[in-house]
Scaffold this active site. Structure first.
Site, PDB file in Angstrom:
ATOM      1  N   CYS A  32       0.811  -1.224   0.000  1.00  0.00           N
ATOM      2  CA  CYS A  32       0.000   0.000   0.000  1.00  0.00           C
ATOM      3  C   CYS A  32       0.842   1.272   0.000  1.00  0.00           C
ATOM      4  CB  CYS A  32      -0.932   0.012   1.210  1.00  0.00           C
ATOM      5  SG  CYS A  32      -2.011  -1.426   1.341  1.00  0.00           S
ATOM      6  N   ARG A  69      -5.623   6.289  -3.371  1.00  0.00           N
ATOM      7  CA  ARG A  69      -6.115   4.914  -3.466  1.00  0.00           C
ATOM      8  C   ARG A  69      -6.450   4.355  -2.087  1.00  0.00           C
ATOM      9  NH1 ARG A  69      -3.493   0.334  -2.328  1.00  0.00           N
ATOM     10  NH2 ARG A  69      -4.195  -1.620  -3.300  1.00  0.00           N
TER      11      ARG A  69
END
Length: 332
Positions: free
Chosen positions: A198, A239
């Site tokens: 991530c 995101r």
């Protein structure tokens, strides 16, 4: 017949870390030898590509069966034969693929130490978590942030005031990062955890490899690398915020029966995650990588050489993208 294969792939994944270091060693050796004896460097690079195919194979179980990631599953599955094909083309005389081998060398040299060394990995995860937390708070989301991955402790107070029942297990104390966002839509605990993937480090390593492996002035490369890494990090925070928000608020709970069947899940609260992350965010990432590549070409036109070789591997046709796109080797 199928289960032993799946079990074997799962067992192989346990050696992925060791294989990764062997890949780095092979490509570094190829890069060094190439400068003094190109023929020997070619054969060492080819060996590195074969080992890289083994690395992709080690991740088939993780991406296909554990993560159920469409784009990443396709990537590792296609990566196996492509890596072997590059090795074959190298030893049969296609020296233009040396530049693609250098891309892997630079990318791996950037990615592996950052992902494997805890004193580097932890700040990356915690910084990404802090920025995600900041923007989620601006949205007014009702959540808690803690070190609960991979399991929530019994009796934990959920957002909204309810308490988690005794069916939960204790957290893994070997994973002490404070990087899990806990939501409670309809009183049901839902978590989103910031992991290394991530942080955007994988996408960043692609551009470190592309920019580092080709010709260009230091000024050109610094501009391109700064722009690529900066844009990737910002888009990655967007995101993370998008996924956490849509999962925590169940905003993408669409076609639940179809989505659960597609991803072999029986948890309806995971539908928003599968739609947000596995479909929208991952395919959006592919589009973003293409757009960033086009931006990088503005400063380092020789990146198109790597793109040409990638297209040749897929189509067996030669391309002249610089000519087709009217891109000149000029410094901007």
């Amino acid at each position: 017949m199928v289960e032993p294969i799946i079990d074997g792939l799962a067992a192989l994944h346990g050696y992925a870390g060791e294989i990764a270091w062997v890949v780095l060693g092979a490509f570094l050796a190829g890069a060094i030898l190439e400068r003094y004896d190109e023929d020997l460097g070619v054969y060492v690079y080819a060996g590195g590509w074969v080992i890289l195919a083994g690395y992709w194979l080690a991740y088939v179980h993780y991406f296909v069966f554990a993560q159920k990631s469409i784009t990443e599953s396709a990537g590792v599955i296609v990566g196996i034969p492509l890596s072997l094909y590059v090795a074959y083309l190298l030893v049969t005389g296609r020296r233009r693929l040396l530049v693609l081998s250098r891309v892997i060398t630079f990318a791996w040299l950037f990615f592996l130490p950052l992902s494997a060394l805890a004193f580097v990995r932890r700040p990356l995860i915690e910084t990404t978590t802090a920025h995600t937390d900041f923007f989620l708070s601006l949205l007014g989301d009702n959540y808690r942030l803690g070190d609960w991955y991979p399991a929530l402790p019994t009796g934990l107070e959920l957002p909204g005031g309810s308490s988690l029942g005794a069916q939960s297990t204790l957290p893994d104390k070997n994973f002490p990062y404070r990087n899990t966002f806990l939501y409670a839509p309809d009183g049901h605990p839902v978590t989103y955890t910031i992991r290394l993937a991530c942080t955007g480090i994988g996408s960043m390593s692609i551009f470190v490899g592309l920019i580092g492996a080709v010709r260009g002035s230091l000024r050109q490369k610094a501009k391109a690398l700064g722009a690529a890494i900066g844009i990737i990090y910002v888009l990655n925070i967007v995101r993370n915020v998008f996924i956490a928000h849509t999962v925590g608020t169940q905003r993408l709970h669409v076609l639940p029966d179809l989505i659960m069947a597609l991803f072999s899940s029986d948890d309806p609260y995971m539908v928003s995650y599968f739609v947000g992350d596995r479909i929208l965010a991952q395919f959006g990432s592919v589009i973003a990588l293409v757009a960033i590549t086009w931006l990088v070409v503005r400063w380092v036109p020789d990146v198109l050489r790597v793109v040409e070789e990638g297209m040749y591997l897929l189509t067996r046709r030669e391309y002249d993208l610089k000519g087709a796109l009217n891109v000149d080797d000029v410094e901007n």
